[in-house]
Design a protein around this motif. Structure first.
Motif, PDB file in Angstrom:
ATOM      1  N   ARG A   1       0.822  -1.104  -0.090  1.00  0.00           N
ATOM      2  CA  ARG A   1       0.033  -0.050  -0.018  1.00  0.00           C
ATOM      3  C   ARG A   1       0.965   1.269  -0.011  1.00  0.00           C
ATOM      4  NH1 ARG A   1      -3.500  -0.505   5.269  1.00  0.00           N
ATOM      5  NH2 ARG A   1      -1.704  -1.233   5.844  1.00  0.00           N
ATOM      6  N   ARG A   2       0.379   2.506  -0.504  1.00  0.00           N
ATOM      7  CA  ARG A   2       1.090   3.705  -0.581  1.00  0.00           C
ATOM      8  C   ARG A   2       1.022   4.177   0.888  1.00  0.00           C
ATOM      9  NH1 ARG A   2      -0.653   3.513  -6.273  1.00  0.00           N
ATOM     10  NH2 ARG A   2      -2.784   3.830  -5.265  1.00  0.00           N
ATOM     11  N   LYS A   3       1.949   4.695   1.367  1.00  0.00           N
ATOM     12  CA  LYS A   3       2.119   5.094   3.108  1.00  0.00           C
ATOM     13  C   LYS A   3       2.111   6.593   3.023  1.00  0.00           C
ATOM     14  CE  LYS A   3       5.389   4.469   6.832  1.00  0.00           C
ATOM     15  NZ  LYS A   3       6.525   3.780   7.144  1.00  0.00           N
ATOM     16  N   ILE A   4       1.479   7.062   3.859  1.00  0.00           N
ATOM     17  CA  ILE A   4       1.431   8.527   4.296  1.00  0.00           C
ATOM     18  C   ILE A   4       1.595   8.781   5.687  1.00  0.00           C
ATOM     19  CG2 ILE A   4      -0.299  10.452   4.441  1.00  0.00           C
ATOM     20  CD1 ILE A   4      -1.643   9.468   1.924  1.00  0.00           C
ATOM     21  N   VAL A   5       2.486   9.562   5.876  1.00  0.00           N
ATOM     22  CA  VAL A   5       2.724   9.981   7.469  1.00  0.00           C
ATOM     23  C   VAL A   5       2.405  11.281   7.731  1.00  0.00           C
ATOM     24  CG1 VAL A   5       4.913  10.548   8.822  1.00  0.00           C
ATOM     25  CG2 VAL A   5       5.274   8.751   7.338  1.00  0.00           C
ATOM     26  N   VAL A   6       1.381  11.196   8.633  1.00  0.00           N
ATOM     27  CA  VAL A   6       0.680  12.561   9.134  1.00  0.00           C
ATOM     28  C   VAL A   6       1.497  12.944  10.198  1.00  0.00           C
ATOM     29  CG1 VAL A   6      -1.486  13.709   9.840  1.00  0.00           C
ATOM     30  CG2 VAL A   6      -1.294  11.644   8.041  1.00  0.00           C
TER      31      VAL A   6
END
Length: 358
Positions: free
Chosen positions: A8-13
């Motif tokens: 999956r594509r990863k997003i860091v918030v």
């Protein structure tokens, strides 16, 4: 589009966007969303640990850690997937644009949305500073009112609006973009007569625009002036210039000494445009009447002992210009849409053209 080890594509918030905006990201099974959950600014070590394999990062103006993105990219030795940095702000000084350009990383930000909210708070600061609300509200809270001996001059300050016995009022703008225009629109209702502004260095004159603003708001004149004239003629000076080396301490001691003793300075732009030490001296020695500040060059390291906080005719707010419920909600939604578009390889709803800035 590259994915991480989970497929999956990863997003860091790095800053919680709130439930509604976060659902735009967490409801997608094709994304892995890693969030900083603590109620303090994002820790640099946490970001370095979690950014490996990330396609997108969400930050806010407090997250200066992103200035080490070149180190972060080196840290991801398997080949970085990072495609977008999305910030919950109109400013972007906290992002290393040179690194963004070198690695073709998109930058999403949130201009326009906060224009009206910041314009509202800017006018509020002008009124608070001129009518001494910090002094007078403290007077009530400290139980001094019962013993107060009223006089005609008590608690007085310069009036923002024009009157039959004071028929002209000149407002000045250091920075004359969309927020300044929104402020001017609000000030028209106070009967302001003249508007002066200092354009960006090298900017072409815009007489047609100025004539349109003059007619639209019923003003006597709208005109560009140099910095000394801006200082001398402004009854209220609004600082709405961007930050950076070109605007550092444009409002310094020499500038402030030229202002009217009845002049009020309002800064809703960037703190470093105004020299804090010089402004404190100007207030202390009466060069100007008062100041209303939503930003300071030392923020957020501003305590009750700060020289400007201690000045009775200086109103200091903690950078809350955009802090309207509707505005902040839309800022977080746009931030989420920006990072989502970036990781999916789609055009960002609002992208910074950093190629012209580096």
């Amino acid at each position: 589009m590259a994915t991480n080890a989970t497929g999956r594509r990863k997003i860091v918030v790095c800053k919680d966007l709130g439930a509604t905006a976060m659902l735009l990201l967490t409801d997608r099974p094709d994304l892995e969303v890693v969030r900083w959950m603590e109620d303090r600014r994002c820790d640099r070590a946490w970001l370095l640990q979690n950014i490996a394999g990330a396609s997108g990062v969400v930050v806010c103006f407090q997250d200066m850690v992103i200035n080490t993105l070149s180190r972060i990219l080196t840290y991801i030795r398997s080949g970085p997937n990072l495609r977008v940095v999305s910030t919950i702000s109109v400013g972007y000084e906290h992002i290393d644009l040179q690194v963004m350009a070198e690695h073709k990383i998109h930058v999403g930000y949130t201009p326009d949305i906060l224009t009206d909210a910041v314009a509202d708070s800017t006018v509020m600061l002008a009124l608070m500073a001129s009518r001494r609300t910090d002094e007078t509200s403290s007077f009530v809270k400290n139980n001094q009112w019962p013993d107060f001996n009223w006089t005609p001059s008590a608690f007085c300050g310069p009036q923002l609006s024009t009157t039959p016995f004071s028929p002209t009022r000149t407002v000045g703008f250091l920075g004359f973009g969309r927020i300044a225009h929104a402020v001017l629109r609000r000030l028209a209702g106070f009967g302001v007569t003249h508007c002066i502004y200092t354009p960006r260095p090298g900017a072409a004159p815009q007489p047609a625009r100025d004539a349109r603003l003059q007619a639209l708001h019923g003003l006597v004149s709208v005109a560009p002036v140099d910095l000394p004239a801006l200082a001398r003629a402004s009854d209220v000076l609004f600082v709405l210039a961007p930050g950076g080396a070109q605007t550092l301490h444009l409002v310094d001691a020499a500038f402030l000494r030229q202002m009217k003793p009845s002049g009020v300075l309002v800064n809703s732009g960037r703190g470093a445009v105004v020299d804090s030490a010089a402004l404190a001296q100007a207030l202390r020695e009466g060069w100007i009447w008062g100041a209303g500040l939503d930003v300071l060059e030392e923020e957020p390291h501003v305590t009750a002992m700060h020289a400007l906080v201690r000045e009775p005719r200086c109103v200091v707010l903690p950078h809350l210009g955009s802090a309207a419920l509707e505005t902040r909600a839309e800022m977080t939604r746009l931030t989420a849409r920006n990072v989502l578009a970036g990781v999916l390889g789609e055009p960002l709803p609002v992208a910074l053209d950093y190629s012209t800035l580096v």
